[in-house]
Write an enzyme that holds these catalytic residues in place. Structure first.
Site, PDB file in Angstrom:
ATOM      1  CD  GLU A  26      -2.783  -0.583   2.703  1.00 12.79           C
ATOM      2  OE1 GLU A  26      -2.728   0.545   3.219  1.00 12.79           O
ATOM      3  OE2 GLU A  26      -3.412  -1.522   3.199  1.00 12.79           O
ATOM      4  CD  GLU A  56     -11.960   0.298   1.427  1.00 11.87           C
ATOM      5  OE1 GLU A  56     -12.412  -0.763   1.904  1.00 11.87           O
ATOM      6  OE2 GLU A  56     -10.747   0.586   1.422  1.00 11.87           O
ATOM      7  CE  LYS A  66     -10.150   2.007   5.644  1.00 15.41           C
ATOM      8  NZ  LYS A  66      -8.815   2.025   5.009  1.00 15.41           N
ATOM      9  CD  GLU A 126      -7.350   5.563   7.599  1.00 20.38           C
ATOM     10  OE1 GLU A 126      -7.628   4.536   6.947  1.00 20.38           O
ATOM     11  OE2 GLU A 126      -6.191   5.857   7.951  1.00 20.38           O
TER      12      GLU A 126
END
Length: 435
Positions: free
Chosen positions: A264, A318, A321, A327
Site C-alpha cells: 500500500e 471506502e 471506514k 481514511e
C-alpha cells in the site's frame, strides 16, 4: 536485407508494448463501503487502466470471479480473525484453500495469499506468534492442492512501524520486540520465495514534519535532497528512503535477498482540518510522480535499477471506514467509475511525466498555497528523516500483496526509455534498410 531487419522490427514492437505496460503497478480494491459498483463493472474498469495487479482485502468470490480471464494478477487475503484457526488446524487451512482458491484458479490469476494484515500494530503477542504457523499451514494446503512450487505464494503485510526507525535509511533495523517473530517469517519468505510486503506512506511521515521542503521531498518534487551520513547516499524523495530503510532492516537480519513489495501507498485528496497536505493537488502529484519514478527503472539508492512492485491505495473510497477523514479519501475512482483526478492511468491516456506542483499547508487546514521551488526551498537541518508512520486503524483486519522483480539492464528497462522521437528515428532507419 529485408529478412535481416525482421528481428529488429520484432524488438521494436516488443519495446512499444513494454513501454506502454506497467507490470510493476497494482491497486488496492477494498470493499468497506455501501456505494461501490458491481464487481463486473470494476473488472472492466481495471482492464481499461494500466494496472496489472489488484490486491483484495479478503477473498470475495464475486470479485475473484469478475477478474477471471482478465490477466490481472490477484492478491487475496485471509483476515486477522482467521489466523488462529489457520495456525491451529491444518484441516481448516485446507478447507480455506479449497473454498477460496481452488474453484477460481487459474482463470482468476491468484498469485499470492496474504495471511493477516498489519498484525504487529495491535500489540497482540499471541496473535503475532500464530502468524507463522498459519502461513505454513496455508502453504501446505496449497501444495496439497498442487498449487505450490511458486504458483501461488504466501506472505503477510507489515506496517512501517515494524522498524525501530528509518533515519538514516542505511542504519534501519526492526524493533527488538518483533525480532524473533520476524526472523521466522523472513526464513519462510526466503525458503518459499515469497515477498516481504510493507505499507510505506510518506503522507503520514509528513504529518510529523510539515515544512515546505518536506512536502516537496514527499511528492517527488524539486528539493535539496537528504544525505544518509552512513552510506553517503543522497535521497531525493521520502518513498525511496522508506523502502531502503526496509531493505536495510532485512539486510541486518541476513535476508537482503528477500524481495520487497509495497502493498500500500497513496495520498488522500481530502481529510480532517488537522491533516496537513490532504488536497487533490498533492494526491495527484504524489501518485503521478510515484508512477513516473517507478517507470523510470532507476530504483532506489540502495537498490539501483530495481523496480519494486507497488500497489496504490486505493481503487475507490471506502465510505464506511472508521478513523480520520483521510481514511475515506484515497480513492482514484468514484463509484460512478469516473476518475477522482487524472494521473494517466487509462490505457488511452498519454502519461505526462511532468511533476505536479506541491501545495504548501497553512494552519490549521491546508488550503493551496504557493508551491515551493528549487530556488526557495530552505535546506533541511542535517537532513533528518521522520520516523516511519503508519495510518491509525488502517485496514485493520484486512490483507496483502505480490513480488518485485529487478529490471536493471533488462529489455523492459531499455524500452521504457524509448521516446517518441527515438521511435520515429528507428522506424526511419528500418524503412531505409527495407527499400
Amino acid at each position: 536485407m529485408v529478412a535481416s531487419v525482421y528481428p529488429l522490427i520484432l524488438l521494436f514492437l516488443s519495446c512499444l508494448h513494454l513501454s506502454k505496460s506497467q507490470p510493476f503497478l497494482g491497486v488496492n480494491y477494498g470493499l468497506t463501503a455501501d456505494n461501490l459498483p458491481p464487481p463486473s463493472a470494476s473488472a472492466k474498469l481495471l482492464q481499461s487502466t494500466t494496472f496489472q495487479k489488484v490486491r483484495l482485502y479478503g477473498s470475495d468470490p464475486a470479485v475473484i470471479k469478475a477478474l477471471a480471464n482478465t490477466g490481472i494478477e490477484i492478491v487475496i487475503g485471509a483476515s486477522n480473525g482467521d489466523v488462529p484457526g489457520l495456525a491451529s488446524d491444518p484441516s481448516f487451512a485446507r478447507s480455506w484453500v479449497q473454498t477460496n482458491v481452488v474453484p477460481y484458479y487459474p482463470a482468476s490469476k491468484i498469485v499470492l495469499i496474504a495471511v493477516g494484515n498489519e498484525i504487529t500494530t495491535f500489540g497482540d503477542n499471541n496473535l503475532m506468534s500464530q502468524l507463522l504457523p498459519a502461513m505454513k499451514n496455508v502453504q501446505s494446503a496449497l501444495e496439497a492442492a498442487s498449487l505450490g512450487g511458486g504458483k501461488i505464494k504466501v506472505s503477510t503485510v507489515h506496517v512501517m512501524s515494524v522498524l525501530a526507525g528509518s533515519d538514516p535509511p542505511s542504519a534501519a533495523v526492526f524493533k527488538p520486540e518483533h525480532a524473533d517473530i520476524l526472523k521466522g517469517l523472513l526464513e519462510f519468505n526466503s525458503e518459499t520465495g515469497s515477498p516481504f510486503a510493507v505499507n510505506p506512506y510518506p503522507f503520514f511521515a509528513y504529518q510529523d514534519d510539515r515544512r515546505p521542503e518536506t512536502l516537496a521531498y514527499c511528492l517527488f518534487q524539486a528539493n535539496p535532497g537528504r544525505v544518509d551520513p552512513k552510506s553517503n547516499l543522497k535521497y531525493m524523495n521520502m518513498f525511496d528512503a522508506q523502502v531502503d530503510a526496509v531493505y536495510s532492516a532485512l539486510n541486518s537480519m541476513g535476508f537482503k535477498d528477500v524481495e520487497i513489495v509495497v502493498a500500500e501507498t497513496g495520498w488522500p485528496y481530502k481529510g480532517d482540518p488537522d491533516e496537513a497536505g490532504a488536497t487533490v493537488e498533492n494526491a495527484r502529484a504524489y501518485n503521478k510522480n510515484l508512477i513516473a519514478h517507478l517507470k523510470s527503472g532507476s530504483g532506489t539508492p540502495l537498490m539501483p535499477g530495481r523496480v519494486i512492485d507497488t500497489y496504490l491505495f486505493a481503487l475507490y473510497d471506502e465510505n464506511l471506514k472508521p478513523g480520520k477523514g483521510s481514511e475515506r479519501a484515497f480513492g482514484l475512482f468514484r463509484p460512478d467509475l469516473t476518475m477522482t483526478y487524472d494521473i494517466g492511468l487509462t490505457k488511452t491516456t498519454t502519461n505526462n511525466q511532468t511533476s505536479m506542483a506541491p501545495v504548501s499547508p497553512t494552519t490549521p487546514r491546508l488550503p493551496p498555497a504557493a508551491a515551493p521551488t528549487r530556488q526557495t526551498l530552505p535546506a533541511p537541518p542535517q537532513m533528518i528523516l521522520p520516523s516511519p508512520v503508519t495510518p491509525s486503524d488502517k485496514n485493520s483486519g484486512q490483507t496483502d500483496v505480490h513480488n518485485s522483480t529487478p529490471r536493471s539492464a533488462s529489455l523492459a528497462h531499455i524500452c521504457r526509455s524509448l521516446s517518441i522521437s527515438t521511435s520515429m528515428l528507428f522506424l526511419s532507419v528500418l524503412y531505409a534498410l527495407i527499400i
